[in-house]
Design a protein around this motif. Structure first.
Motif, PDB file in Angstrom:
ATOM      1  N   VAL A   1     -31.367  43.869  65.394  1.00 54.48           N
ATOM      2  CA  VAL A   1     -30.580  42.701  65.809  1.00 54.48           C
ATOM      3  C   VAL A   1     -29.478  43.170  66.737  1.00 54.48           C
ATOM      4  N   HIS A   2     -29.332  42.520  67.880  1.00 52.36           N
ATOM      5  CA  HIS A   2     -28.199  42.766  68.784  1.00 52.36           C
ATOM      6  C   HIS A   2     -28.078  41.525  69.659  1.00 52.36           C
ATOM      7  N   ASP A   3     -26.912  41.304  70.224  1.00 53.36           N
ATOM      8  CA  ASP A   3     -26.718  40.122  71.074  1.00 53.36           C
ATOM      9  C   ASP A   3     -27.240  38.852  70.430  1.00 53.36           C
ATOM     10  N   ALA A   4     -26.859  38.620  69.189  1.00 55.36           N
ATOM     11  CA  ALA A   4     -27.345  37.409  68.529  1.00 55.36           C
ATOM     12  C   ALA A   4     -26.144  36.595  68.053  1.00 55.36           C
ATOM     13  N   ASP A   5     -25.404  36.038  68.990  1.00 57.94           N
ATOM     14  CA  ASP A   5     -24.232  35.249  68.626  1.00 57.94           C
ATOM     15  C   ASP A   5     -24.627  33.785  68.498  1.00 57.94           C
ATOM     16  N   PHE A   6     -24.166  33.155  67.440  1.00 61.56           N
ATOM     17  CA  PHE A   6     -24.349  31.707  67.353  1.00 61.56           C
ATOM     18  C   PHE A   6     -23.303  31.104  66.443  1.00 61.56           C
ATOM     19  N   THR A   7     -23.158  29.805  66.536  1.00 61.62           N
ATOM     20  CA  THR A   7     -22.223  29.074  65.682  1.00 61.62           C
ATOM     21  C   THR A   7     -23.005  27.978  64.988  1.00 61.62           C
ATOM     22  N   LEU A   8     -22.738  27.830  63.710  1.00 60.30           N
ATOM     23  CA  LEU A   8     -23.436  26.809  62.935  1.00 60.30           C
ATOM     24  C   LEU A   8     -22.377  25.799  62.484  1.00 60.30           C
ATOM     25  N   ASN A   9     -22.559  24.533  62.875  1.00 60.00           N
ATOM     26  CA  ASN A   9     -21.554  23.517  62.549  1.00 60.00           C
ATOM     27  C   ASN A   9     -21.888  22.806  61.243  1.00 60.00           C
TER      28      ASN A   9
ATOM     29  N   LEU B   1     -29.528  27.087  57.856  1.00 57.68           N
ATOM     30  CA  LEU B   1     -30.081  28.017  58.833  1.00 57.68           C
ATOM     31  C   LEU B   1     -31.555  28.155  58.473  1.00 57.68           C
ATOM     32  N   PHE B   2     -32.425  27.709  59.354  1.00 63.52           N
ATOM     33  CA  PHE B   2     -33.843  27.584  59.024  1.00 63.52           C
ATOM     34  C   PHE B   2     -34.643  28.563  59.875  1.00 63.52           C
ATOM     35  N   ILE B   3     -35.249  29.542  59.221  1.00 62.74           N
ATOM     36  CA  ILE B   3     -35.999  30.557  59.960  1.00 62.74           C
ATOM     37  C   ILE B   3     -37.477  30.215  59.911  1.00 62.74           C
ATOM     38  N   THR B   4     -38.152  30.212  61.053  1.00 62.10           N
ATOM     39  CA  THR B   4     -39.575  29.920  61.047  1.00 62.10           C
ATOM     40  C   THR B   4     -40.254  30.528  62.266  1.00 62.10           C
ATOM     41  N   HIS B   5     -41.556  30.733  62.167  1.00 57.80           N
ATOM     42  CA  HIS B   5     -42.292  31.167  63.351  1.00 57.80           C
ATOM     43  C   HIS B   5     -43.082  29.987  63.912  1.00 57.80           C
ATOM     44  N   ASP B   6     -43.055  28.866  63.176  1.00 54.92           N
ATOM     45  CA  ASP B   6     -43.878  27.722  63.545  1.00 54.92           C
ATOM     46  C   ASP B   6     -43.029  26.716  64.321  1.00 54.92           C
ATOM     47  N   LEU B   7     -43.318  26.606  65.616  1.00 53.82           N
ATOM     48  CA  LEU B   7     -42.454  25.789  66.466  1.00 53.82           C
ATOM     49  C   LEU B   7     -42.535  24.309  66.122  1.00 53.82           C
TER      50      LEU B   7
ATOM     51  N   PRO C   1     -24.315  25.112  46.931  1.00 54.67           N
ATOM     52  CA  PRO C   1     -23.859  25.807  48.145  1.00 54.67           C
ATOM     53  C   PRO C   1     -23.535  24.833  49.263  1.00 54.67           C
ATOM     54  N   GLU C   2     -22.738  25.334  50.231  1.00 53.29           N
ATOM     55  CA  GLU C   2     -22.486  24.547  51.434  1.00 53.29           C
ATOM     56  C   GLU C   2     -23.506  24.922  52.490  1.00 53.29           C
ATOM     57  N   LEU C   3     -23.871  26.220  52.476  1.00 51.49           N
ATOM     58  CA  LEU C   3     -24.742  26.733  53.518  1.00 51.49           C
ATOM     59  C   LEU C   3     -26.019  27.235  52.854  1.00 51.49           C
ATOM     60  N   LEU C   4     -27.148  26.737  53.330  1.00 49.67           N
ATOM     61  CA  LEU C   4     -28.424  27.148  52.769  1.00 49.67           C
ATOM     62  C   LEU C   4     -29.216  27.888  53.840  1.00 49.67           C
ATOM     63  N   ILE C   5     -29.668  29.078  53.491  1.00 49.06           N
ATOM     64  CA  ILE C   5     -30.485  29.829  54.430  1.00 49.06           C
ATOM     65  C   ILE C   5     -31.920  29.768  53.946  1.00 49.06           C
TER      66      ILE C   5
END
Lengths: 281, 537
Positions: free
Chosen positions: B297-305, B474-480, B438-442
């Protein structure tokens, strides 16, 4: 639990082993009633062959009853086997769990330490330890435990390494559980099967080690044991074969039964492997 | 067109004690030369058993009880093992799902293909044919590849080698059992295109087994849909995909993620989580030889509102899971800031992290690995809150409410995970995470291990719960398609870096980065939009 029994019983050898083992344990427990008095006392004429003078298994060079010796020896052999295995498990699980769970430098240190013990021939180390600490039952148990924990540590470490990265362990980390709670609550219960199997085999090898030590005269001088019986019969084996043969058979049967039970446990705890071995998918 | 393969009334028994008497029941299908037949179904529907029966590869415990299989005019079930063997490879060949295990790791690829030839007495041609075959499956520099061992090839390259091997003797029938399921989308798109091209060039008949309707739309001429061992619908691809008749097919197709983007008001910028300059590198080797450094991981900046769902999409190895695990400290990054409501979480100790454990929770990918098999469901859900000082009774009360929320029976509390199906387990995993309030669910690929109809249920549940509890996700997926359906914004990751980040509609409608464009082009069946189907009972 019912499924466990069924799988265990599917392996016939294991059932036979369990029966023999229970008989040996029963003999050990009942020894004071079956053969009252000390097994060291003279019970008849020296060198009486089996069957004579009411001694089923004959007497030794001092007229002691071999059968009484075997029954009382079972107590010592089983006790040494069980206690030293428990001690070895405590050391092995402790070190293996630390190495496998923490990884990194801790893993390196613990494993180099384990390898150090593995490079020394275990029987020589056991002799050395018993000789230094004078032969008592405590020092014998200690010596056997010290030489037999490394395989436990290695198995536990390997299990922990693979379980640590499983998602349910990660989930526990994310829940914020303490390290100890994760190790004992999540990982260890799932790593138990190979440990149980291994420990049944360790009891067997501990009994062999104790017998070998006693044979060399490094047994506890106050306790009758199978190794001692064989050792004392060694010099007169041509005139009194029964003095060495019957204790030898006792060791053979006990070790065999423990190995059979170990295999049965391994089948019952990994039912899928066991069924594949029989060729039924 | 000539009829290549006919399967009539095929039934295969399951061993006693299975959930149904037959693995496959009265299955009839046919395949012509030059045609691609897709056999679709969910896991356990009997599609692989059908294929293995044709190839004569059934395990011993599964006997054929009735039916005929005719291949090029011969009854295959009546042939001896030897006669069947001589047809296997020469006249009919098979490609398997897992390219990682289907090749012999100790043999050079070229030798493995040559072996396939020499088994059928064509060893003499091997020298000339091997490079030709490797070239036919679009592998660059065939001569060099032939000298490599499988471990040096990527998954896609291995699958090409497998296909080259299957094609070596120019079979009339190729059976492909989920050949692209283990591959990334872009690789999958290439392999599908290549298979189609070779099939047309050689006029082969292909029986293609898949669970993915996108793939069906991409490649099929005709489709057979299987459910619990029976074929419930059969027809041309157009008919089945656009006007499905059987209720099961209709249910399956309406469960396919439609990929239409959500139309929701943009969240007001109230940052919950900010990632700044987070870097994680892995090192291999050391002591002797050069160290190999992988920048995960590098250059992976983001903000989650607050209240927003951000999708992290990318192929395997793109670093999306590593990035997510950095947030919950399952992976410790060596640089950067992880700001949760402005507090940097990265330098905190294990102890210092504890208060945040309640506020940030995670749902895992594999429903079979993410629950402790030796702990009852109720204990699994309550142990988190109890660790954080909630009373036992209150925790159980909360667990019961959560079970209701994720649509499971209260009796589930006293049962063990192995008594539940994959989709149910995933809901238990969700309940466990929600028990911490939780407030934030990954969510790390929470639906990718599930069948399509179950996937739809879990996605609906996630959407509903997020709405009701106001979760940030924050939702991780490979399925577009899945990402489009559930996310407000999308971040596309490639080789450890976020290459594009924007509102879902924008990323899908007007992709700026070439990689995003190639990902979108690779979605299987992108030309097909699942029809709107009225709910059927």
């Amino acid at each position: 639990m019912g499924g466990f029994w069924r799988n265990f019983c599917r392996n016939r050898g294991a059932v036979v082993g369990l029966v023999i083992l229970l008989l040996v344990i029963a003999t050990a427990v009942a020894a004071p009633w079956l053969f009252p008095g000390s097994p060291w006392d003279m019970a008849g004429m020296p060198f009486a062959p089996p069957g004579e003078m009411g001694m089923w298994l004959g007497t030794d060079s001092l007229g002691r009853d071999v059968a009484a010796g075997i029954a009382h020896g079972a107590r010592v052999s089983l006790l040494v086997g069980a206690v030293s295995t428990v001690v070895a498990l405590v050391i092995g699980i402790g070190l293996g769990a630390t190495a496998g769970y923490l990884g990194g430098v801790a893993d390196d240190i613990v494993m180099r330490f384990t390898e150090f013990f593995q490079t020394i021939p275990s029987f020589v180390l056991a002799i050395l330890l018993v000789a230094i600490f004078t032969p008592t039952i405590g020092s014998i148990v200690f010596a056997i435990a010290v030489v037999s924990w490394p395989p436990v540590a290695r198995v536990v470490r390997a299990e922990f390494l693979s379980l640590r990265s499983r998602e349910f362990v990660q989930a526990s980390e994310v829940l914020g559980k303490s390290r100890l709670a994760i190790v004992f609550g999540d990982i260890l219960p799932n790593a138990l099967s190979p440990i149980v199997v291994l420990s049944s085999l360790m009891v067997a090898s501990a009994i062999l080690l104790e017998s070998a030590l006693s044979f060399l005269g490094l047994g506890d001088p106050n306790l009758m044991s199978w190794g001692f019986l064989i050792g004392s019969g060694r010099s007169v084996i041509r005139i009194a074969w029964w003095m060495s043969v019957f204790p030898g058979i006792a060791i053979f049967l006990t070790v065999l039964s423990l190995n059979l039970v170990g295999e049965g446990l391994s089948d019952a705890l990994n039912p899928r492997l066991a069924r594949n071995r029989e060729g039924k998918a | 067109m000539t009829r290549l393969l006919t399967v009539e009334n095929l039934s295969v028994a399951l061993p006693r004690g299975a959930d149904r008497p037959h693995a496959v029941e009265e299955v009839s299908l046919h395949l012509d030369a030059g045609e691609i037949l897709c056999v679709v179904g969910e896991s356990g529907s009997g599609k692989s058993i059908t294929a293995n029966t044709v190839m004569g590869l059934l395990p011993k415990g599964l006997p054929v009880t009735s039916g005929r299989i005719t291949f090029e005019g011969e009854d295959l079930l009546g042939l001896s093992a030897e006669a069947l063997r001589s047809r296997r490879g020469r006249r009919m060949a098979m490609v398997f799902q897992e390219p990682m295990t289907a090749l012999n790791p100790l043999m050079k690829v070229g030798d493995q293909i040559a072996e396939a030839l020499s088994v059928h007495g064509k060893g003499a041609e091997a020298r000339a044919r091997v490079p030709e075959l490797l070239a036919a499956v679009n592998l660059p520099d065939p001569a060099a590849i032939a000298r490599m061992h499988p471990f040096r090839l990527s998954g896609g390259q291995r699958q090409r080698v497998m296909i080259a091997m299957a094609l070596a003797l120019e079979p009339a029938l190729l059976i492909a059992d989920e050949p692209t399921t283990a591959l990334d989308v872009t690789t999958q798109a290439q392999i599908l295109r290549m298979m189609r091209e070779i099939q047309q060039r050689r006029g082969m008949g292909v029986m293609f087994i898949t669970h993915d309707f996108g793939v069906v739309a991409e490649i099929a001429d005709r489709v057979a849909v299987m459910q619990r061992g029976r074929i419930v619908e059969q027809g041309t691809a157009r008919e089945v995909l656009d006007a499905p008749q059987h209720p099961y097919t209709r249910a399956l197709i309406s469960a396919v993620p439609h990929g239409r983007t959500l139309d929701r008001a943009a969240a007001r910028p109230a940052p919950v989580l900010q990632m700044k300059g987070v870097t994680k590198t892995y090192q291999r080797g050391g002591w002797f030889g050069a160290r190999a450094v992988v920048r995960a991981v590098h250059d992976a900046d983001f903000t989650l509102n607050k209240g927003e769902t951000l999708g992290l999409v990318g192929e395997s190895g793109s670093g999306k899971s590593t990035l997510a695990r950095c947030v919950v400290r399952l992976v410790e990054p060596e640089q950067g800031e992880i700001l949760f409501h402005g507090n940097d979480l990265r330098p905190l100790s294990r102890q210092g992290w504890l208060p945040y454990r309640k506020r940030i929770q995670m749902v895992f990918q594999d429903p079979y690995a993410s629950l402790n098999p030796r702990r009852k469901v109720g204990d699994a859900i309550t142990e988190g809150p109890i660790t954080h000082g909630v009373g036992r009774d209150e925790a159980r009360q909360r667990a019961l409410e959560l079970l209701r929320l994720v649509k499971l029976e209260p009796s589930a509390m006293e049962r063990y995970p192995h008594e539940f199906s994959g989709g149910q387990r995933q809901r238990i995993g969700l309940a466990r995470a929600l028990a911490m309030q939780p407030e934030l669910l990954i969510a790390d690929e929470p639906v990718s291990a599930l069948d399509v109809s179950v996937q739809a249920q879990v996605l609906d549940l996630l959407a509903e719960i997020r709405q009701r509890l106001g979760l940030t996700m924050l939702f991780i997926t490979h399925d577009l398609r899945v990402a489009a359906q559930i996310c407000d914004r999308i971040a596309v990751m490639q080789r450890g870096a976020i290459v594009e980040l924007g509102p879902t509609a924008e990323v899908f409608g007007a992709p700026k980065h070439p990689y995003t464009r190639s990902l979108l082009d690779s979605i299987p069946g992108r030309g097909w939009t699942p029809p709107e189907l009225a709910e059927t009972a």
